[in-house]
Design an enzyme around this catalytic site. Structure first.
Site, PDB file in Angstrom:
ATOM      1  CB  THR A   1      -0.938   0.009   1.223  1.00  0.00           C
ATOM      2  OG1 THR A   1      -1.797  -1.127   1.159  1.00  0.00           O
ATOM      3  CG2 THR A   1      -1.805   1.267   1.232  1.00  0.00           C
TER       4      THR A   1
ATOM      5  CG  PHE B   1       0.396   4.635   3.704  1.00  0.00           C
ATOM      6  CD1 PHE B   1      -0.780   4.686   4.442  1.00  0.00           C
ATOM      7  CD2 PHE B   1       0.974   3.391   3.473  1.00  0.00           C
ATOM      8  CE1 PHE B   1      -1.368   3.528   4.936  1.00  0.00           C
ATOM      9  CE2 PHE B   1       0.390   2.224   3.959  1.00  0.00           C
ATOM     10  CZ  PHE B   1      -0.782   2.298   4.692  1.00  0.00           C
TER      11      PHE B   1
END
Lengths: 274, 274
Positions: free
Chosen positions: B178, B180
């Protein structure tokens, strides 16, 4: 597979789901529909011949692209052959006689909960609780028998479960639409008549590669209605592209446009045309 | 606001969340962090001065763009000033001594549940149950005291709650990352040094308008790393565009590139630069 003993279309959710409404719009009001617990199960139902077609939610005006929708379309070998849009109009559904002021928990799909943020801000004593789908949340509430629990779903879901509508139009924005694709097991074919195509491809690592593709489409009077870069599984942060294209009905057909553009891409595939 | 009595960064989730790991990577390992129940609450914390910065999950290699992430970035007046990537490695977390074979329910964030489809296919007796976040699901499981219930979360979440790791690496794909963004209340400024920019704009309804913008960027040695069309709230199925751009460090800076491109768009805004 014979269509006479199968379902006309599969959809994700339970009776009363917005997807069911889309399935009827795409298959006819009397069509036999197969509710499926997940999007994956819906694709399985078409692959096994239990259902002739499937109805896939693809994007919502408030929430954006449905996670994994294009990925499933790419991976599971069905082709989009049509689309429809359904207006999402949420009601608060609970036990007959329940008081909104006495509610403690409201269940729904996380996207539906998120579309009703003003309702939860105005009722801070109510806890939003995620569920897998809107109509399924109504089932859970009515089976549970607790008047302090309600659900966010469609008016039809309330009617089907003999539940009460405790509040209407509780979404933050009135203009709340979801677009659904009708999927069939046919090989995707961009015929001469179709004016909309959904295509996926990757691009060589060259500056301007995407600009060149879009330029070539514009020169053929084909207009991008949606574009997304998507991460490629197993190749973190390399991207594939997903385009939806409207062509000018008086311009070249997709049978000319796509073969012209394909050599500028790597592995252009047609996911749908209609 | 003084940073000495505030939090260095806010993140969504509970201690042990993947977002907390990202916040430490972006703010330093000893930073005081503020866990927030929702992404909206995280933006509120920065607006009120409780936290100096916020850490926003923006996309995942398997699930794609995080719903509403770019919308919040556009609407809430924070600017991206940096980014990091966190590898997502899910474990099955339960009560010490619990047997995976005896589990009946597994709680987690819907995206995490969806990333472990093979686990659920191999254990059809286990019901996946949605929760608001991975680390929060561990809290619920350990507070609940039912050895038949477990959670999917990070190894750190298990350690923090003195829970047992019942199975490791249970996500379908090992390459699960992921990305960020680090957000600050500063006005977005595309300085001379930055090599990455995040911009949003709409386009005139002219064929080739997007192609022209991309062509202009390519001519200035700026490469698109991500592109998305986004529905515009209240204008169903009209689209805004979101671009992430890497420029050539030896080419023109964003302070030249963006003013050149802005007149080709409607309302180009810079959401971040670093």
């Amino acid at each position: 597979m014979t269509s006479s003993d199968g379902y006309e279309a599969a959809y994700q959710g339970e009776p009363g789901a917005y997807s069911e409404e889309a399935a009827w719009a795409l298959s006819g009001a009397g069509a036999q529909l197969l509710p499926c617990p997940t999007l994956g199960a819906m694709f399985d139902a078409v692959a096994s011949g239990r259902a002739r077609r499937a109805v896939l939610p693809i994007e919502n005006t408030l929430a954006g692209t449905v996670p994994r929708a294009y990925e499933l379309l790419t991976d599971r070998g069905l082709a989009a052959i049509g689309e429809t849009r359904v207006q999402i109009d949420h009601v608060l559904v609970g036990h007959p006689g329940a008081s909104p002021a006495a509610l403690r928990r409201v269940l729904s799909h996380p996207v539906a909960l998120d579309q009703c943020r003003r309702f939860f801000a105005a009722h801070p004593h109510i806890e939003p609780v995620p569920a897998f789908d809107t109509a399924g949340a109504v089932s859970l509430v009515m089976e549970g028998g607790d008047a302090g629990t309600a659900a966010i779903a469609s008016r039809r879901a309330a009617t089907l479960h003999a539940a009460a509508v405790l509040a209407e139009h509780i979404q933050d924005h009135a203009e709340n639409w979801t677009r659904f694709l009708l999927l069939a097991p046919a090989a995707p074919a961009a015929g001469v008549e179709g004016t909309h195509a959904i295509v996926a491809f990757t691009l060589p690592h060259e500056p301007g590669a995407l600009a060149n593709v879009l330029q070539a489409l514009a020169a053929r009077r084909a207009n991008i209605t949606k574009i997304e870069s998507r991460p490629i599984e197993g190749q973190p942060f390399e991207y594939a592209f997903l385009l939806e294209i409207d062509r000018d009905p008086a311009g070249p057909p997709f049978t000319e446009i796509l073969p012209d553009v394909a050599p500028m891409t790597i592995g252009l595939s047609v996911l749908g045309a209609y």
